[in-house]
Every structure is written in structure tokens, then in C-alpha cells.
Write a protein that holds these residues in place. Structure first.
Motif, PDB file in Angstrom:
ATOM      1  N   VAL A 188      10.409  -4.852   2.882  1.00 23.65           N
ATOM      2  CA  VAL A 188      10.055  -5.948   3.731  1.00 23.65           C
ATOM      3  C   VAL A 188       8.779  -5.306   4.635  1.00 23.65           C
ATOM      4  CG1 VAL A 188      10.678  -7.130   5.996  1.00 23.65           C
ATOM      5  CG2 VAL A 188      12.357  -6.620   4.140  1.00 23.65           C
ATOM      6  N   THR A 189       7.792  -5.826   4.596  1.00 27.37           N
ATOM      7  CA  THR A 189       6.593  -5.505   5.430  1.00 27.37           C
ATOM      8  C   THR A 189       6.413  -6.625   6.387  1.00 27.37           C
ATOM      9  OG1 THR A 189       4.319  -4.860   5.071  1.00 27.37           O
ATOM     10  CG2 THR A 189       4.894  -6.722   3.874  1.00 27.37           C
ATOM     11  N   VAL A 190       5.712  -6.299   7.520  1.00 25.05           N
ATOM     12  CA  VAL A 190       5.425  -7.197   8.703  1.00 25.05           C
ATOM     13  C   VAL A 190       4.143  -7.239   8.911  1.00 25.05           C
ATOM     14  CG1 VAL A 190       6.072  -7.380  11.022  1.00 25.05           C
ATOM     15  CG2 VAL A 190       7.467  -5.988   9.743  1.00 25.05           C
ATOM     16  N   ALA A 191       3.722  -8.642   9.068  1.00 26.00           N
ATOM     17  CA  ALA A 191       2.525  -9.213   9.714  1.00 26.00           C
ATOM     18  C   ALA A 191       1.218  -8.565   8.936  1.00 26.00           C
ATOM     19  CB  ALA A 191       2.287  -8.656  11.250  1.00 26.00           C
ATOM     20  N   ASP A 192       0.277  -8.259   9.664  1.00 27.24           N
ATOM     21  CA  ASP A 192      -1.269  -7.940   9.250  1.00 27.24           C
ATOM     22  C   ASP A 192      -1.921  -6.692   9.477  1.00 27.24           C
ATOM     23  OD1 ASP A 192      -1.530  -8.271  11.898  1.00 27.24           O
ATOM     24  OD2 ASP A 192      -1.711 -10.372  11.937  1.00 27.24           O
ATOM     25  N   ARG A 193      -1.440  -5.713   9.748  1.00 31.41           N
ATOM     26  CA  ARG A 193      -2.139  -4.550  10.200  1.00 31.41           C
ATOM     27  C   ARG A 193      -2.570  -3.742   8.731  1.00 31.41           C
ATOM     28  NH1 ARG A 193      -2.781  -2.278  14.640  1.00 31.41           N
ATOM     29  NH2 ARG A 193      -2.926  -0.420  13.811  1.00 31.41           N
ATOM     30  N   PHE A 194      -3.488  -2.960   8.871  1.00 32.95           N
ATOM     31  CA  PHE A 194      -3.902  -2.530   7.604  1.00 32.95           C
ATOM     32  C   PHE A 194      -3.038  -1.581   6.910  1.00 32.95           C
ATOM     33  CE2 PHE A 194      -5.546   0.204  11.099  1.00 32.95           C
ATOM     34  CZ  PHE A 194      -5.367   1.487  10.664  1.00 32.95           C
ATOM     35  N   GLU A 195      -2.246  -0.922   7.909  1.00 33.01           N
ATOM     36  CA  GLU A 195      -1.078  -0.099   7.130  1.00 33.01           C
ATOM     37  C   GLU A 195      -0.270  -0.902   6.218  1.00 33.01           C
ATOM     38  OE1 GLU A 195      -1.867  -0.734  10.405  1.00 33.01           O
ATOM     39  OE2 GLU A 195      -1.446   1.357  11.598  1.00 33.01           O
ATOM     40  N   THR A 196       0.008  -2.366   6.879  1.00 34.51           N
ATOM     41  CA  THR A 196       0.984  -2.995   5.978  1.00 34.51           C
ATOM     42  C   THR A 196       0.467  -3.327   4.711  1.00 34.51           C
ATOM     43  OG1 THR A 196       0.159  -5.050   6.810  1.00 34.51           O
ATOM     44  CG2 THR A 196       1.841  -4.129   7.997  1.00 34.51           C
ATOM     45  N   MET A 197      -0.702  -3.313   4.366  1.00 33.63           N
ATOM     46  CA  MET A 197      -1.275  -3.361   3.058  1.00 33.63           C
ATOM     47  C   MET A 197      -0.978  -2.465   2.126  1.00 33.63           C
ATOM     48  SD  MET A 197      -3.208  -5.348   1.058  1.00 33.63           S
ATOM     49  CE  MET A 197      -4.292  -6.378   1.874  1.00 33.63           C
ATOM     50  N   ALA A 198      -0.916  -1.225   2.537  1.00 37.26           N
ATOM     51  CA  ALA A 198      -0.450  -0.068   1.859  1.00 37.26           C
ATOM     52  C   ALA A 198       0.991  -0.142   1.340  1.00 37.26           C
ATOM     53  CB  ALA A 198      -0.421   1.183   2.524  1.00 37.26           C
ATOM     54  N   THR A 199       1.867  -0.551   2.332  1.00 36.81           N
ATOM     55  CA  THR A 199       3.336  -1.074   1.752  1.00 36.81           C
ATOM     56  C   THR A 199       3.426  -2.179   0.841  1.00 36.81           C
ATOM     57  OG1 THR A 199       4.058  -0.762   4.186  1.00 36.81           O
ATOM     58  CG2 THR A 199       5.608  -1.830   2.618  1.00 36.81           C
ATOM     59  N   ALA A 234     -11.831   5.357   8.560  1.00 37.22           N
ATOM     60  CA  ALA A 234     -10.379   5.752   8.846  1.00 37.22           C
ATOM     61  C   ALA A 234      -9.352   4.777   8.392  1.00 37.22           C
ATOM     62  CB  ALA A 234     -10.358   6.381  10.082  1.00 37.22           C
ATOM     63  N   ALA A 235      -9.564   3.623   8.677  1.00 36.92           N
ATOM     64  CA  ALA A 235      -8.595   2.664   8.461  1.00 36.92           C
ATOM     65  C   ALA A 235      -8.503   2.719   6.983  1.00 36.92           C
ATOM     66  CB  ALA A 235      -9.171   1.189   9.101  1.00 36.92           C
ATOM     67  N   ALA A 236      -9.424   2.518   6.262  1.00 34.49           N
ATOM     68  CA  ALA A 236      -9.502   2.271   4.671  1.00 34.49           C
ATOM     69  C   ALA A 236      -8.548   3.547   4.188  1.00 34.49           C
ATOM     70  CB  ALA A 236     -10.927   2.343   4.126  1.00 34.49           C
ATOM     71  N   LYS A 237      -8.975   4.862   4.589  1.00 32.79           N
ATOM     72  CA  LYS A 237      -8.374   6.065   4.187  1.00 32.79           C
ATOM     73  C   LYS A 237      -7.059   6.200   4.453  1.00 32.79           C
ATOM     74  CE  LYS A 237     -12.717   8.802   3.363  1.00 32.79           C
ATOM     75  NZ  LYS A 237     -13.380  10.187   3.935  1.00 32.79           N
ATOM     76  N   THR A 238      -6.543   5.471   5.537  1.00 39.13           N
ATOM     77  CA  THR A 238      -5.151   5.462   6.137  1.00 39.13           C
ATOM     78  C   THR A 238      -4.301   4.745   5.313  1.00 39.13           C
ATOM     79  OG1 THR A 238      -5.867   6.042   8.586  1.00 39.13           O
ATOM     80  CG2 THR A 238      -3.729   4.878   8.038  1.00 39.13           C
ATOM     81  N   THR A 239      -4.783   3.491   4.794  1.00 40.95           N
ATOM     82  CA  THR A 239      -4.377   2.629   3.939  1.00 40.95           C
ATOM     83  C   THR A 239      -4.020   3.545   2.651  1.00 40.95           C
ATOM     84  OG1 THR A 239      -5.445   0.751   4.801  1.00 40.95           O
ATOM     85  CG2 THR A 239      -4.396   0.409   2.926  1.00 40.95           C
ATOM     86  N   GLY A 240      -5.077   4.167   2.063  1.00 42.81           N
ATOM     87  CA  GLY A 240      -5.011   4.524   0.832  1.00 42.81           C
ATOM     88  C   GLY A 240      -3.849   5.867   0.956  1.00 42.81           C
TER      89      GLY A 240
END
Length: 385
Positions: free
Chosen positions: A101-112, A76-82
Motif C-alpha cells: 500500500v502506498t499513499v498519495a503523491d510524494r516523490f518517495e511514494t514513486m519508489a514504493t 536530491a529528490a530524484a536520487k532519494t527516489t532511486g
């Protein structure tokens, strides 16, 4: 002169408190225009609806991105990122920001970071360069390599970002913006300025807080997600045995959150927990007031490493989630063992408070806004096809 458009993406409740002062400074800056994008779990009621606090604080939302896939597991985390990459690409195309601007290290920030990078939009990363030894560290360092501008929170983080090969001219130790909030709380918080039960509701018993209380915030560890229920049960048992007034906060939407949440629910069904009250969320400043008057924070939240260091609040840090982070002298580390947790709480609750400025002195928001207004927008990294 046209104002420089700064798109800030908030994806989770901790992200908002991390950058609230940055948002305010951008909004008030004469040469900047704030484009605020709220996404992922920051939009969901089950994780505290951070968007409600954002709106109540007077910020205008430029776009919303609903991209959280249910499941709270690795898939779910990987697909949420996609999904986030797809949706944010459309948002950036519509808003046409000058900087993201993106913040910190959560998996969603990778998408940004991915969406902005491939669209050739300069990317600024807040809180890069930190180490924890888990999947968050990989995400954080990956975003660093995608980012063009780096607003780090400590000297150690700056050194690591430069060692990763980033241009020192674009790496700035601004301190952590959340310390800006902690500074205000420290200067004004003589007594707890609100009744948490009346203001935030929550569930469970309402223990008397007048003679001291504990705060618990424990999240699953992504690379140990299969053990998240066992981890939370150790903390629950320790808190039950101590029988001290405790305010407990719900976990983040990470892989393993189901195990943590289900562990809490199942434990409540078989134990009275008359000393514990549970909350989903709380406004950032109120939460810091609550911590500032607590005997001790227990769990594995980065607030124990950052804001509590500045406030001098004693912390019992459980497990590996915050491994290797720069820290003050307020933290004691323990494993997921009931007796170890209990003993550490007893010691820390009596500890002398020793504040630390390892994460800055409380002016990060204004520093970051000023830098965003004057940094050159030339693209100094090249994506190779």
C-alpha cells in the motif's frame, strides 16, 4: 486460513496521519497482517520524527529505510527516489507481502510503486486521481498507472482514475482516511484539550491563544522551488503586520525546503515575531484539534483542502500547490502578495464555518481494510519487457 500480509509504506509525516486509521483497521482485522515500513523523512528528526508518534501509537515497525539524500533540491529528490527503489526492493523481498500500500503523491511514494510493480506484488494506491497542476500530479497519476487497486477520496478522483484507463471494478471511493481522525476530533473537541507549548515545545515566543489564533503551514512548490524563499517571506510579512497569535509549522522535505526554512530563519533574525511560535511536528489528532479551534489556516497544505473542509475551518490557500483539487467552501485562494494574504486572513477569520463531506464521512480506514481482505490477488496488469 493464512492472514493476508499487507505492507504499508510511510515516507513522511503527512502520510502517517493520512493512513493512521487504515493501519489500525488492518491491525485489528482477523484476516490481515500489518507489515509497517517507515522510510525517508518520516525517520528524520529535522522533519518531526514521525516514527516516534507511530511507535507511541502502538504500531510495530517491520522495517526502516533510510534513503533521504540531503539537499532539498530536484537532484536530491530524484536520487532519494532511486535509493528508495533499491532499499524497498530488498525489504519487499524479505517480508514477501501479498499487497503493498502506498499513499498519495510524494516523490518517495514513486519508489514504493516502482519496486512493488517490478516485483509483481499487487499495489494499492490511496488518494489517487486528484489534480494539482504541479509535479505531484504527475507522480500521482504515474502511481495510478502502476497500481492495481485504487482507494480514492472523492467522486471526482474516482472519475479521473477510470478515465486514465483503470478498471472500474478496482476503483473505490472510500473517502480520505484522514477524515476518520477529523470526525473523532469534531465529535469530541469542545475546547483545545492540551497546551501546545507544554506538550510540543517548539521555539519562539508564546502568544496568548485564549482569544483566538492563526495556524500557518506552508511548503515549497516543487516546480517553483527556486522562489520558495520569496514565497515564504510574503507570508511572514503578512503575519507580522497582522500581529495576531500564530502557530507556525515547519515545511516538508521537498525541493525548495531549504529556501523556505532559510527564509524563516533569516526573517526571525531581523524581526521580533512576538506573535509567532514555531513547531516541527505534532501528533495527527492534536494537530486537528489545534486546527478545529483556530480562526484560520494559512499556507498551502492539503490539510486545508481535506480535513479543514470536513471541520469547516476557514483556509487562506496561497499559490498554486493545491490548484484544481476538489474542495469545500472553506477555502479562499490568494497569490504570494502580502496585502492579498492579509485581507484574506481578515475575511476568513470572521467567516461562517460550512463543513463539507467532499472527502468522505469518516469510515475510510475500515472500508480499505475490508477491501484489502477480500480483493482478488490475481495480477490484472501485465508488465511488458
Amino acid at each position: 486460513m493464512n492472514k493476508r500480509k499487507i505492507a504499508v509504506v510511510i515516507t513522511a509525516r503527512p502520510s502517517y496521519s493520512r493512513v493512521k486509521t487504515v493501519l489500525s483497521a488492518i491491525k485489528q482485522h482477523p484476516n490481515l497482517e500489518l507489515q509497517l515500513i517507515v522510510a525517508a523523512s518520516a525517520l528524520l528528526d529535522r522533519y518531526g520524527s514521525a516514527i516516534n508518534y507511530i511507535v507511541n501509537d502502538g504500531f510495530e515497525i517491520s522495517a526502516k529505510v533510510f534513503n533521504v539524500l540531503e539537499g532539498e533540491n530536484l537532484t536530491a529528490a530524484a536520487k532519494t527516489t532511486g535509493i528508495g527503489i533499491l532499499e524497498l526492493s530488498t525489504v519487499f523481498d524479505n517480508l514477501m507481502p501479498d499487497v503493498v500500500v502506498t499513499v498519495a503523491d510524494r516523490f518517495e511514494t514513486m519508489a514504493t510503486a516502482i519496486a512493488a510493480s517490478y516485483m509483481n506484488i499487487p499495489l494499492a494506491h490511496i488518494q489517487g486521481g486528484e489534480v494539482t497542476g504541479n509535479i505531484d500530479e504527475k507522480v500521482r497519476h504515474s502511481i495510478t498507472k502502476l497500481a492495481d487497486y485504487h482507494f480514492v477520496a472523492s467522486d471526482g478522483a474516482k472519475e479521473r482514475v477510470v478515465k486514465l484507463g483503470e478498471d472500474p471494478a478496482y476503483v473505490f471511493n472510500t473517502g480520505c482516511p484522514s477524515i476518520d481522525l477529523a470526525k473523532g476530533v469534531k465529535e469530541s473537541s469542545i475546547t483545545l484539550p492540551f497546551n501546545p507549548y507544554e506538550k510540543y515545545g517548539g521555539v519562539g515566543f508564546s502568544p496568548d491563544l485564549s482569544k483566538g489564533y492563526l495556524v500557518v503551514m506552508q511548503h515549497p512548490v516543487t516546480n517553483e522551488y527556486q522562489d520558495s524563499r520569496k514565497h515564504i517571506e510574503a507570508t511572514l510579512e503578512a503575519i507580522t503586520q497582522l500581529n495576531r497569535p500564530t502557530l507556525w509549522f515547519w515545511p516538508n522535505v521537498d525541493a525548495g525546503a531549504d529556501g523556505t526554512s532559510n527564509g524563516i530563519r533569516a526573517y526571525r533574525e531581523t524581526h521580533q515575531l512576538t506573535n509567532v511560535h514555531f513547531f516541527k511536528n505534532m501528533e495527527g489528532q492534536d494537530f486537528l484539534h489545534l486546527l478545529n479551534h483556530a480562526d484560520c489556516l494559512i499556507g498551502n497544505s492539503s490539510v486545508g483542502i481535506r480535513e479543514c473542509a470536513y471541520l469547516g475551518v476557514p483556509v487562506v490557500n496561497i499559490g498554486s500547490r493545491q490548484n484544481k483539487r476538489d474542495r469545500g467552501n472553506n477555502v479562499v485562494d490568494v497569490p504570494y502578495q502580502v496585502q492579498a494574504i492579509k485581507e484574506a486572513i481578515e475575511v476568513q477569520s470572521q467567516a461562517v464555518r460550512v463543513p463539507s463531506d467532499v472527502y468522505g464521512g469518516g469510515d475510510a480506514g475500515q472500508q480499505i481494510a475490508d477491501l484489502l481482505a477480500k480483493l482478488p490477488l490475481q495480477f490484472h496488469k501485465t508488465i511488458m519487457y
